[in-house]
Write a protein that holds these residues in place. Sequence first.
Motif, PDB file in Angstrom:
ATOM      1  N   TYR A  48       0.820  -1.216   0.000  1.00 40.13           N
ATOM      2  CA  TYR A  48       0.000   0.000   0.000  1.00 40.13           C
ATOM      3  C   TYR A  48       0.855   1.268   0.000  1.00 40.13           C
ATOM      4  O   TYR A  48       0.637   2.176  -0.818  1.00 40.13           O
ATOM      5  N   ASP A  49       1.820   1.363   0.918  1.00 40.51           N
ATOM      6  CA  ASP A  49       2.603   2.585   1.016  1.00 40.51           C
ATOM      7  C   ASP A  49       3.400   2.843  -0.250  1.00 40.51           C
ATOM      8  O   ASP A  49       3.536   3.998  -0.695  1.00 40.51           O
ATOM      9  N   LEU A  50       3.900   1.789  -0.872  1.00 40.61           N
ATOM     10  CA  LEU A  50       4.650   1.945  -2.114  1.00 40.61           C
ATOM     11  C   LEU A  50       3.729   2.322  -3.270  1.00 40.61           C
ATOM     12  O   LEU A  50       4.103   3.119  -4.142  1.00 40.61           O
ATOM     13  N   ALA A  51       2.525   1.773  -3.263  1.00 36.01           N
ATOM     14  CA  ALA A  51       1.546   2.132  -4.287  1.00 36.01           C
ATOM     15  C   ALA A  51       1.223   3.622  -4.217  1.00 36.01           C
ATOM     16  O   ALA A  51       1.196   4.321  -5.249  1.00 36.01           O
ATOM     17  N   VAL A  52       0.970   4.113  -3.012  1.00 41.76           N
ATOM     18  CA  VAL A  52       0.683   5.544  -2.837  1.00 41.76           C
ATOM     19  C   VAL A  52       1.867   6.387  -3.306  1.00 41.76           C
ATOM     20  O   VAL A  52       1.695   7.406  -3.996  1.00 41.76           O
ATOM     21  N   HIS A  53       3.071   5.973  -2.967  1.00 36.22           N
ATOM     22  CA  HIS A  53       4.270   6.716  -3.366  1.00 36.22           C
ATOM     23  C   HIS A  53       4.361   6.829  -4.889  1.00 36.22           C
ATOM     24  O   HIS A  53       4.626   7.914  -5.430  1.00 36.22           O
ATOM     25  N   ALA A 305      -2.675  -3.723  -3.024  1.00 33.39           N
ATOM     26  CA  ALA A 305      -2.581  -2.635  -2.054  1.00 33.39           C
ATOM     27  C   ALA A 305      -3.822  -2.575  -1.167  1.00 33.39           C
ATOM     28  O   ALA A 305      -3.740  -2.289   0.033  1.00 33.39           O
ATOM     29  N   ASN A 306      -4.977  -2.852  -1.751  1.00 30.63           N
ATOM     30  CA  ASN A 306      -6.231  -2.784  -1.005  1.00 30.63           C
ATOM     31  C   ASN A 306      -6.380  -3.893   0.033  1.00 30.63           C
ATOM     32  O   ASN A 306      -7.306  -3.845   0.856  1.00 30.63           O
ATOM     33  N   ARG A 307      -5.507  -4.887  -0.015  1.00 26.64           N
ATOM     34  CA  ARG A 307      -5.549  -5.954   0.989  1.00 26.64           C
ATOM     35  C   ARG A 307      -4.265  -6.008   1.818  1.00 26.64           C
ATOM     36  O   ARG A 307      -3.910  -7.053   2.367  1.00 26.64           O
ATOM     37  N   ASP A 308      -3.613  -4.875   1.935  1.00 25.59           N
ATOM     38  CA  ASP A 308      -2.385  -4.819   2.722  1.00 25.59           C
ATOM     39  C   ASP A 308      -2.756  -4.831   4.211  1.00 25.59           C
ATOM     40  O   ASP A 308      -3.412  -3.908   4.700  1.00 25.59           O
ATOM     41  N   PRO A 309      -2.326  -5.850   4.962  1.00 26.09           N
ATOM     42  CA  PRO A 309      -2.689  -5.922   6.387  1.00 26.09           C
ATOM     43  C   PRO A 309      -2.072  -4.814   7.224  1.00 26.09           C
ATOM     44  O   PRO A 309      -2.507  -4.583   8.354  1.00 26.09           O
ATOM     45  N   LEU A 327     -10.230   4.146   2.745  1.00 27.64           N
ATOM     46  CA  LEU A 327      -8.824   4.371   2.407  1.00 27.64           C
ATOM     47  C   LEU A 327      -8.374   3.539   1.208  1.00 27.64           C
ATOM     48  O   LEU A 327      -7.208   3.632   0.798  1.00 27.64           O
ATOM     49  N   HIS A 328      -9.245   2.731   0.652  1.00 24.26           N
ATOM     50  CA  HIS A 328      -8.877   1.931  -0.516  1.00 24.26           C
ATOM     51  C   HIS A 328      -8.391   2.826  -1.658  1.00 24.26           C
ATOM     52  O   HIS A 328      -8.662   4.032  -1.686  1.00 24.26           O
ATOM     53  N   LEU A 329      -7.686   2.211  -2.603  1.00 23.33           N
ATOM     54  CA  LEU A 329      -7.124   2.935  -3.745  1.00 23.33           C
ATOM     55  C   LEU A 329      -7.870   2.623  -5.040  1.00 23.33           C
ATOM     56  O   LEU A 329      -7.322   2.799  -6.128  1.00 23.33           O
ATOM     57  N   ALA A 330      -9.121   2.192  -4.928  1.00 22.34           N
ATOM     58  CA  ALA A 330      -9.870   1.789  -6.127  1.00 22.34           C
ATOM     59  C   ALA A 330     -10.060   2.924  -7.116  1.00 22.34           C
ATOM     60  O   ALA A 330     -10.265   2.681  -8.316  1.00 22.34           O
ATOM     61  N   PHE A 331     -10.027   4.165  -6.634  1.00 25.21           N
ATOM     62  CA  PHE A 331     -10.118   5.313  -7.531  1.00 25.21           C
ATOM     63  C   PHE A 331      -8.748   5.913  -7.819  1.00 25.21           C
ATOM     64  O   PHE A 331      -8.649   7.044  -8.291  1.00 25.21           O
TER      65      PHE A 331
END
Length: 389
Positions: A48-53, A305-309, A327-331
């Motif tokens: 997740y954090d890397l996806a956001v970055h 990313a949406n299933r990052d524990p 907080l999901h990244l679906a959009f």
Amino acid sequence: MTVREFPLGRRVILDELAQDPHPILARLRVAEPVSWIPARGGWLITRYDLAVHVLRNPATFTVDDRRFSTSQVIGASMLSLDGADHARHRAPFAHPFHPTRVRNRFTALVEATTDRLIAAMRPGGGADLRREFAGPLAADVITHVVGLRDVSAESVLAWYDTIAGAVSGVTAGGPVAAAGAQAFSHVRTAVVRSLDRYDRPSLLTQAAQARLSRPEIISNAAVLLFGGMETTEGMIANAARYLLGDPDTLTLVRDRGDLVPNAIEESMRMEPAAAIVDRYATRDVELAGVQIQRGDLVSVSITAANRDPAVFTNPDRFDVRRPNARLHLAFAYGPHFCLGAQLARTETVIAMSRLLERLPGLRLDPDCACMPQGLVFRKPQALPVRWTA
């Protein structure tokens, strides 16, 4: 680069990512959160954090590359440009999609279209909820919002099924299918015909007044239509699949209608309609200890990313009371955050609320496998349901 460096990534096959990606994505997220995937010829980001970055840094990870799959099919648009060019393409279309304007301008349209489609289905006692409801609803609404005229929802849906297939084919490493190019030519003709009619204002005529060229208007209209249909149809179908597939949760949501909006957010977290987004490295860069070279394909798995524990407790559990589901990244995230997110949310919440209210005993057909599938766009191929007529 050796097999020993990315042993999991090198064993990934595209069919696995299209059919049941969650087990391999979970393993990658732990062991190889930035992994080389030979099947795609690029890197896959699963944390997740890397996806956001990656998503919020277009200067380093850009969409502006000739290999970008959607631009190969429909041309340059707000979806495939960054920086000032992206802003110039996006700005003329942004005004109507502000959350307040969506509520004020389009809620009645969504409600009326939803009611009409349910009324047509209800006497039959059963239907394919994707093909007979989710798809037509998404198509009717977005064609009206964009200002596309004199074209049926059935035609537009057929074009976009073909275009989605073409985009997925390019993402998998193939050429642009002739059928995809032909489908886009139909979209181009419909947009031009609508632009030539100035009897009432529309998003298309507003874009023309903003001095976008006709090819630019056509490509951006295609992006809006594509997102408004492909991903919204997937959102509705996936939400229905998760709710109807969990009897206890379905009972809870029937009793607590106020849970529907969060149930929609949770279904998007569990199964985003757009599963993967591509970027290209503009320079040599290190990410989580991995050296990425300029020009490399860097794909973000929204699904993973949406299933990052680290962000979502018990991430494989469908929990309509999850406090941080939104907080999901679906959009997506950053400058390419989905322009139509509020419209898609409005459609899906109204759709699910009305379906549960007006189709008593709504349930999955017992013979329905209907799990979401797809490499890029994930949704059930069909969603047969029944109710008490």
